[in-house]
Write an enzyme that holds these catalytic residues in place. Structure first.
Site, PDB file in Angstrom:
ATOM      1  N   GLY A  65      40.082  14.199  65.695  1.00  0.00           N
ATOM      2  CA  GLY A  65      39.500  14.278  67.024  1.00  0.00           C
ATOM      3  C   GLY A  65      40.280  15.251  67.895  1.00  0.00           C
ATOM      4  O   GLY A  65      41.421  15.622  67.589  1.00  0.00           O
ATOM      5  N   GLY A 117      40.003  11.936  62.174  1.00  0.00           N
ATOM      6  CA  GLY A 117      38.548  11.962  62.304  1.00  0.00           C
ATOM      7  C   GLY A 117      37.865  12.751  61.206  1.00  0.00           C
ATOM      8  O   GLY A 117      36.693  12.510  60.898  1.00  0.00           O
ATOM      9  N   GLU A 143      47.931   9.070  62.521  1.00  0.00           N
ATOM     10  CA  GLU A 143      47.790   8.604  63.906  1.00  0.00           C
ATOM     11  C   GLU A 143      49.059   7.979  64.486  1.00  0.00           C
ATOM     12  O   GLU A 143      49.313   8.104  65.692  1.00  0.00           O
ATOM     13  CB  GLU A 143      46.624   7.609  64.002  1.00  0.00           C
ATOM     14  CG  GLU A 143      45.251   8.238  63.857  1.00  0.00           C
ATOM     15  CD  GLU A 143      44.850   8.488  62.404  1.00  0.00           C
ATOM     16  OE1 GLU A 143      43.755   9.034  62.191  1.00  0.00           O
ATOM     17  OE2 GLU A 143      45.623   8.135  61.495  1.00  0.00           O
TER      18      GLU A 143
END
Length: 361
Positions: A65, A117, A143
């Protein structure tokens, strides 16, 4: 379609090309909406028998993302656009669900960087997926490095990786290549980068209804060429350390192992958010008992708490905005992370009837 997503239909195959090379195809809200619109349109289109998703660049399939967008709108409040942040995660996770259960072959050409993502838009379910990697593939769920957690269905697909591989990948956030992706069950086939043009030509020339079989036949000769899997070679080490009952126990176990593999994992975890590593450990434990929809709903709850907590904003600041690589994690040490802190991330945000992903089945 936005300028960064191109879609077309040829020979009864729907083609999606991610084309944001300067940002390694990082997903914006507009891109998520474009992907969803194309896939929804083709799902019930009798003229489309298969879908191929690819990149315009060999450097990256999709790096995740758009975390700079997360930072900007996450700090700005509703008037500054933070409502778009809510929309982004709701719509991205709904897209992940759509892909997992897609009723037609879904072929992802996972060449180059595939992270966060990008994994979410590549990991179709077992009935539809055909995931291809090359020696250029750099795969990760990193992440925890920015104070987030492995989302986009990571609580589902990482928790179902063999043994403790999901914990290793989720807690360290380290990058793996093609052989490790295959061994972990996160990819299906290997194709040498030099043969990707030939594969692309085959895909273009083959009718969609025969595409899955044609691709499987094309890649068959290359499957012994992916190289040795480091994760397979170190599997016993991974099981011994990452099977410990808590993140603190895992770190202590790694620290006592002088082997290069264990030391690399230990040093990586020393830089990650202590709180979000603990949250990730619990996330994967819970995810193992949930279906895809349940995992995505859980992640949607966590991401709301995550941005309210602010850990992800600090992580993005340190790595992307100020680039000082010195995040001020809260708390700063694993010993200061309490069970109550972790449990808070799993507390319901909405009643079940109002959950933004309540419609997922």
């Amino acid at each position: 379609m936005s300028e960064f997503v191109h879609s077309s239909v040829s020979n009864r195959t729907g083609f999606i090309t991610l084309d944001r090379p300067k940002a390694l195809n990082s997903l914006s809200l507009a891109m998520v909406r474009d992907l969803a619109a194309a896939l929804q349109a083709w799902r019930d289109d009798a003229g489309v028998d298969a879908v191929v998703i690819r990149s315009s660049s060999e450097k990256a399939f999709c790096a995740g993302g758009d975390i700079r967008f997360f930072y900007d709108v996450g700090r700005a409040g509703v008037q500054g656009g933070s409502a778009q942040l809510e929309d982004f995660f709701t719509e991205e996770y709904a897209l992940n669900h759509l892909i997992h259960f897609y009723p037609k072959p879904y072929i992802a050409l996972m060449d180059g960087v595939v992270m966060g993502g990008g994994m979410g838009v590549a990991q179709g379910g077992p009935d539809c997926r055909l995931r291809i990697v090359t020696e250029r593939t750099k795969m990760a769920m990193p992440e925890v490095n920015i104070g987030l957690f492995p989302d986009v269905g990571g609580s589902y697909f990482l928790s179902r990786a063999p043994g403790q591989l999901g914990n290793y990948l989720g807690l360290t956030g380290l990058t793996i290549g093609a052989a490790d992706a295959l061994y972990s069950g996160l990819a299906d086939y290997f194709v040498p980068a030099a043969d990707m043009a030939a594969l692309a030509a085959l895909i273009e020339a083959t009718p969609g209804a025969r595409l899955r079989q044609a691709v499987a036949a094309f890649v068959a000769p290359f499957q012994a060429s992916a190289g040795a899997s480091a994760l397979q070679a170190e599997r016993a080490t991974i099981e011994r350390h990452f099977g410990a009952g808590s993140v603190a126990a895992i770190v202590a176990s790694l620290a006592a192992d002088e082997g290069a593999f264990a030391q690399k994992a230990w040093k990586a975890m020393a830089t990650r958010s202590p709180l979000m590593m603990a949250v990730t450990h619990e996330l994967l434990r819970r995810g193992a008992a949930l279906d895809v929809a349940g995992c995505l709903r859980m992640e949607r709850t966590l991401v709301r708490h995550n941005f309210e907590d602010g850990e992800v904003l600090e992580g993005v600041r340190a790595l992307v905005i100020d680039k000082d690589n010195a995040p001020r994690w809260k708390p700063a040490a694993l010993a200061e992370v309490t069970a109550e802190m972790v449990e808070r991330f799993f507390a319901p945000v909405w009643p079940n009837y109002a959950h933004p992903l309540r419609h997922l089945a």
